[in-house]
Design a protein around this motif. Structure first.
Motif, short mmCIF file in Angstrom:
data_model
loop_
_atom_site.label_atom_id
_atom_site.label_comp_id
_atom_site.label_asym_id
_atom_site.label_seq_id
_atom_site.Cartn_x
_atom_site.Cartn_y
_atom_site.Cartn_z
N ASN A 1 3.90 -2.80 -14.27
CA ASN A 1 2.48 -2.70 -14.64
C ASN A 1 2.36 -2.04 -16.00
O ASN A 1 3.09 -1.10 -16.32
N LYS A 2 1.41 -2.52 -16.82
CA LYS A 2 1.12 -1.89 -18.10
C LYS A 2 0.05 -0.81 -17.89
O LYS A 2 -0.89 -0.99 -17.11
N ILE A 3 0.18 0.27 -18.63
CA ILE A 3 -0.77 1.37 -18.51
C ILE A 3 -2.19 0.92 -18.85
O ILE A 3 -3.16 1.32 -18.20
N ILE A 4 -2.34 0.05 -19.86
CA ILE A 4 -3.67 -0.41 -20.24
C ILE A 4 -4.38 -1.12 -19.10
O ILE A 4 -5.60 -1.07 -18.96
N ASP A 5 -3.61 -1.79 -18.24
CA ASP A 5 -4.20 -2.48 -17.09
C ASP A 5 -4.56 -1.50 -15.97
O ASP A 5 -5.58 -1.65 -15.29
N ILE B 1 3.13 0.93 -7.33
CA ILE B 1 3.16 0.35 -8.67
C ILE B 1 4.45 0.76 -9.38
O ILE B 1 5.10 1.75 -9.02
N LEU B 2 4.79 0.00 -10.40
CA LEU B 2 5.97 0.28 -11.23
C LEU B 2 5.52 0.34 -12.68
O LEU B 2 4.90 -0.60 -13.19
N ILE B 3 5.81 1.45 -13.35
CA ILE B 3 5.55 1.56 -14.79
C ILE B 3 6.80 2.07 -15.50
O ILE B 3 7.64 2.75 -14.90
N LYS B 4 6.90 1.72 -16.77
CA LYS B 4 8.03 2.16 -17.60
C LYS B 4 7.46 2.62 -18.94
O LYS B 4 6.57 1.97 -19.50
N GLY B 5 7.96 3.73 -19.43
CA GLY B 5 7.46 4.24 -20.69
C GLY B 5 8.20 5.46 -21.15
O GLY B 5 9.31 5.78 -20.65
N TRP B 6 7.62 6.16 -22.12
CA TRP B 6 8.26 7.31 -22.75
C TRP B 6 7.44 8.57 -22.49
O TRP B 6 6.20 8.53 -22.49
N VAL B 7 8.13 9.67 -22.32
CA VAL B 7 7.48 10.95 -22.08
C VAL B 7 6.85 11.46 -23.36
O VAL B 7 7.54 11.69 -24.36
#
Length: 460
Positions: A4-8, A19-25
């Motif tokens: 999932n994208k954070i914007i969504d 949900i599954l998200i991937k990103g940077w701290v």
């Protein structure tokens, strides 16, 4: 599980489970029993907060997480207890995809633009530059949409060329020759031994090539990188930049000015509507008057004055300019900004310049002293667009080239277009980076392109 994208997620009306998200701290803070992680994935300006409690099996690893680390998180969305966001995520699993070292140079504080240029490979991770490059992407798409909606054809013009469109000689040579260089009897380099058999360089403009297509397809445009080997270290110049260049058959100078004004207004309006979150960052932290300034561009007609009138206004102003203002000389940035900021307080289109200060391809007016050229000047930036009606008359075009010492043999293909069905036609060039400066309030052109190329700087 699909990512999932954070914007969504942040725009959902109701929470989702698993949900599954991937990103940077971006940041992390710890209490006695919880860790709060702000995660960003680049899809928008906003972060989403991840909550991990001390019951988590690898909680000790979470406590040691550093800013900049890349994570894969599964969890459940819940209503946020804080006021800054609608939702947060209670973590079920966290995988550290890429750890970050203590030396990560972006911490939770304001960094100067000068410092961030030294780490241009990391500056997109800041809020400011993440927003900037999202705007750049959206505005690029909007440019193509503008021309597509008006029936223009997109042309890919050469990056390597043997022509100097502007005649200024500020060219980057392209060569495969190596030492010892082949020399002619006059001790000049023998470019007949080079890859193309003659001197070649990176393009300064796609205009001449685009003209050829306008004289067959009607309305065309090119949008790509251009290069100037100008040894300048100002806030408005870089060696590699992008240009938007339309060319229109059966188009006069007035119609050319109309299109330039319409394009600027359209792109500014698009930015405010579709990039509002990112634009607001610049309005809050870069230029408090930004939205007001952009609205003035959208809702006001641009002033149009001939060059002679512009010079008269500047002379009568008695302003202490660094560069003296004289009839017959080109206007400098300080002159342009004075007109757009102090005199009219809105964009200004200056037209009908003296023929002696403009390139060979601009159409000679009936007075035989001026050419059908126009520049669009905007507050804070100065010149944003430069264009003209092109000289369609073969005899006058050849005289212009002879006067400027240009080889007709070298431009044989360009002259051909005036032999076979020549028509009045016009076009202009709009510096894309300067357009982004206008939209964001950023004052240095080095900060609106991913990796700026300037004299003595070729890192990244």
């Amino acid at each position: 599980m699909k990512r999932n994208k954070i914007i969504d997620l942040i725009n959902l009306e109701s929470p989702k489970k698993n949900i599954l998200i991937k990103g940077w701290v971006k940041t992390k803070r710890d209490s006695k029993t919880f860790s709060f992680i702000e995660l960003n994935d680049g899809s928008c300006l906003k972060n989403i907060q991840i909550i991990v409690n001390d019951n988590y099996v690898d909680y000790s690893k979470i406590r040691k997480l550093k800013t900049g680390s890349a994570l894969e998180v599964t969890g459940n969305m819940v209503a946020s207890q804080g006021s800054r966001q609608k939702w947060e995520i209670q973590a079920l699993t966290i995988e550290i995809i890429g750890s970050s070292e203590d030396s990560f140079p972006l911490q939770k504080k304001r960094h100067s633009d000068e410092y961030l240029r030294t780490i241009a490979h990391l500056r997109p991770r800041t809020n400011k530059y993440g927003s900037l490059f999202r705007i750049r992407s959206e505005v690029s798409w909007a440019v193509h949409k503008f021309f597509k909606d008006r029936g223009f054809w997109y042309i890919h013009t050469p990056v390597i060329t043997s022509s100097d469109c502007e005649g200024a000689g500020e060219l980057f040579r392209v060569t495969t020759l190596s030492d010892p260089l082949p020399m002619k009897e006059d001790k000049k380099i023998d470019y007949s031994k080079d890859f193309f058999g003659k001197e070649s360089n990176l393009t300064v403009s796609g205009q001449l090539s685009a003209e050829m297509f306008a004289l067959s397809l009607g309305n065309v445009y090119t949008f790509g990188p251009t290069f100037r080997a100008e040894n300048s270290n100002t806030s408005r110049h870089i060696a590699e930049f992008w240009m938007i260049e339309p060319e229109m058959a059966f188009c006069n100078l007035n119609e050319n000015m109309d299109l330039g004004e319409e394009l600027i207004k359209n792109i500014v309006s698009f930015s405010l509507e579709y990039c509002s979150d990112d634009i607001n960052l610049f309005s809050n932290f870069v230029d408090k008057q930004l939205i007001f300034s952009l609205d003035k561009i959208i809702y006001n007609d641009f002033i149009r004055i001939p060059y002679e009138e512009a010079v008269d206004i500047l002379i009568k102003s008695k302003e202490a300019f660094t560069f003296k203002i004289v009839h017959g000389l080109d206007l400098q940035s300080e002159h342009e900004r004075y007109l757009s900021e102090k005199v009219f307080n809105k964009p200004v289109i200056i037209y009908n310049y003296p023929k002696g200060i403009k390139p060979f391809y601009m159409r000679l007016n009936e007075d035989n002293e001026t050419v059908a050229a126009m520049d669009i000047i905007v507050p804070r930036i100065g010149e944003l667009i430069g264009g003209s009606q092109r000289e369609e008359r073969l005899d006058i075009l050849e005289k212009n080239m002879e006067f400027l010492g240009l080889s007709k043999d070298h431009y044989w293909w360009y002259l051909d277009s005036r032999k076979y069905g020549s028509v009045p036609h016009s076009g202009f060039g709009l510096g894309f980076e300067r357009l982004l400066m206008l939209i964001t309030g950023i004052t240095n052109i080095r900060d609106v392109i991913p990796f700026p190329r300037t004299p003595g700087s070729i890192d990244f």
